[in-house]
Design a protein around this motif. Structure first.
Motif, short mmCIF file in Angstrom:
data_model
loop_
_atom_site.label_atom_id
_atom_site.label_comp_id
_atom_site.label_asym_id
_atom_site.label_seq_id
_atom_site.Cartn_x
_atom_site.Cartn_y
_atom_site.Cartn_z
N UNK A 287 49.06 58.51 14.31
CA UNK A 287 50.51 58.59 14.08
C UNK A 287 51.30 58.38 15.37
N UNK A 288 50.62 58.15 16.48
CA UNK A 288 51.33 57.92 17.74
C UNK A 288 51.51 56.44 18.05
N UNK A 289 50.94 55.56 17.24
CA UNK A 289 50.93 54.13 17.54
C UNK A 289 52.29 53.50 17.22
N UNK A 290 53.00 53.12 18.25
CA UNK A 290 54.35 52.57 18.08
C UNK A 290 54.34 51.24 17.34
N UNK A 291 53.32 50.43 17.58
CA UNK A 291 53.25 49.13 16.91
C UNK A 291 53.14 49.31 15.40
N UNK A 292 52.35 50.27 14.97
CA UNK A 292 52.19 50.50 13.54
C UNK A 292 53.50 51.00 12.93
N UNK A 293 54.18 51.92 13.62
CA UNK A 293 55.45 52.42 13.10
C UNK A 293 56.47 51.28 12.99
N UNK A 294 56.51 50.40 13.99
CA UNK A 294 57.46 49.28 13.95
C UNK A 294 57.15 48.34 12.79
N UNK A 295 55.88 48.00 12.62
CA UNK A 295 55.50 47.13 11.51
C UNK A 295 55.74 47.77 10.16
N UNK A 296 55.45 49.06 10.07
CA UNK A 296 55.65 49.79 8.82
C UNK A 296 57.14 49.83 8.46
N UNK A 297 57.98 50.14 9.44
CA UNK A 297 59.42 50.20 9.20
C UNK A 297 59.95 48.85 8.73
#
Length: 493
Positions: A138-148
């Motif tokens: 849950x700390x991976x910024x790339x995943x959060x950006x892609x998910x958003x």
């Protein structure tokens, strides 16, 4: 009349794909998270080389890394990215699968698969892969950006906002936070706020294509048409074959009053059978405003006619690389045998390219061999299934007599990309043929809400559906709306 396609439709896929249709230019930004120091340095340098477009150097660096740690998941993620950038789409899938085998709980590998699934199957199918990546990191910024971004493209704007907030908590200095907030603001009809947020991201100033495109759309929304045209010219110079950019640039020029320039640069292309009704309308309006009603009439008549024509398999358009342009010129001249032979030669030389697989399918479809077209489209669709490919594959299924497969393919596309107005209209037409009037009405109403109300053909279809449902008042209202969009007494002189 105002030409204003839905801001939502124009922003679909902005946040991840930029303008190029390829893997994200915005994610991932971070380097490899694991491995020996030497391996980490090699992968970092390979990322830098790829970002700079030097794929040969990146390949040599990854070969060195593979000699050191051939079973490293980060290495295979990088290999997948390199292969995709180099046009080896099918072997990129193999590399991504290898990364997942080595690290089934490895967030970057899951992110790579999420991006690939999104391109091939749509936003809905990609979301579980993003969520799987977040479940392990849950700390991976790339995943959060892609998910958003994917949540936004799927129309789940509240969830997108929550994901952007999570990104801000995890990586408060990440430029993508302001960019994604700008996308949300523009979609929400707040262009002033969107411009402020986009400027804070700094991404348009750095020339990130998706951000420059968003900047141009904001300018159009604010009535700064000359500014929008300048921004689109920058992108157009980099991607002259991008049909979406050509249409947006033509619109900006028209709204700027540069009618002669629209005619000179785009009228011939807009008159071709494969041009969209909207593109034909832009060129027709430019002629009309110049007083040339004779040339305006056929373009506007086609723009206001129902769009039931079969898709053009291999349209010739400016800006394409010479080998591909030659193939398309052959097809335009009716030399389908030559076009098929040339496409097959490309396929043999580049067997891992989804693009050349699609060219083989296009040549087969144009030559009347729908079954061969479907066979060629299958590997291309493993990597990407944009709307134009879905439309051609659906047409090929109908040519083989398989209407059920065609309708299923359209339904899957709409499920994965629910804000695609053209796909919604096509599926609604298919349902109307089957007399499933209520479902057709729901789809058309959604398309109109997204901005499809500027399309007279769509309004006519909605009126016909209303009439079939016995809703005479609604049918009359939609007929009136469609009539209001038609040019008054436009005849050839």
């Amino acid at each position: 009349m105002t030409f204003r396609p839905s801001a939502i439709a124009l922003l679909v896929a902005l946040a991840l794909t930029g303008c190029s249709g390829g893997q994200s230019e915005l994610a991932p930004q971070s380097g490899p998270a694991s491995g020996e120091p030497v391996l980490t340095r090699l992968l970092g340098r390979a990322d830098e080389a790829m970002a700079g477009g030097d794929l040969a150097v990146a390949g040599r660096l990854l070969d060195e890394a593979r000699a050191i740690a051939p079973e490293n998941a980060d290495l295979w993620v990088a290999i997948a990215r390199l292969r995709f950038r180099g046009g080896e789409h099918l072997t990129a899938i193999e590399a991504a699968d290898r990364a997942l085998q080595l690290g089934p709980d490895h967030a970057p590998a899951l992110l790579m698969r999420a991006l690939m699934v999104r391109d091939a199957h749509g936003f809905a199918d990609a979301l579980p892969w993003f969520e799987a990546a977040l479940a392990v990191d849950r700390t991976n910024a790339d995943v959060w950006a892609g998910y958003a971004a994917t949540l936004g493209d799927y129309g789940r704007y509240r969830d997108m906002l929550d994901a952007v907030r999570e990104l801000a908590d995890r990586a408060p200095d990440d430029r993508r936070i302001f960019y994604l907030q700008a996308v949300l603001a523009q979609r929400g009809g707040r262009p002033v706020l969107a411009r402020s947020l986009l400027e804070r991201s700094g991404m348009a100033a750095r020339g990130v294509p998706a951000a420059v495109l968003l900047d141009a759309l904001i300018s159009l929304d604010q009535g700064n048409h000359d500014s929008a045209a300048q921004q689109l010219e920058v992108l157009f110079a980099r991607q002259p074959a991008n049909a979406r950019l050509r249409q947006l640039l033509a619109r900006a020029l028209l709204l700027s009053g540069r009618n002669a320039e629209v005619v000179e640069r785009f009228a011939a292309e807009a008159a071709q059978p494969e041009a969209s009704a909207y593109f034909a309308m832009i060129a027709g309006r430019a002629y009309e405003q110049m007083g040339d009603r004779a040339r305006a009439a056929p373009l506007l008549e086609r723009a206001f006619a129902a769009s039931s024509a079969a898709p053009v398999a291999l349209a010739d358009r400016p800006g394409l690389p010479e080998p591909t342009a030659d193939l398309r010129r052959r097809s335009a001249a009716g030399d389908w045998t030559g076009a098929r032979n040339m496409a097959q030669d490309f396929r043999i030389r580049f067997p891992a390219s989804a693009d050349f697989a699609q060219l083989v399918g296009d040549a087969a479809l144009g030559g009347g061999d729908a079954a061969a077209a479907l066979e060629a489209y299958a590997p291309a669709a493993r990597m990407r299934r944009p709307w134009h490919l879905t439309r051609k594959a659906a047409h090929a299924y109908r040519r083989t007599g398989d209407d059920i497969a065609a309708d299923t393919l359209l339904a899957r596309h709409v499920a994965g990309e629910p804000d695609n107005i053209a796909a919604l209209a096509a599926l609604a037409d298919a349902l109307a043929v089957r007399k499933e009037w209520e479902r057709a009405a729901l789809l058309l109403d959604h398309a109109i809400a997204l901005g499809g109300g500027h399309d007279p053909a769509l309004l006519v279809s909605r009126g016909e559906v209303a009439h079939a449902l016995g809703q005479n008042d609604a049918a009359e209202r939609f007929a009136t709306l469609a009539a209001d969009l038609r040019p008054p007494a436009l005849t050839r002189r």
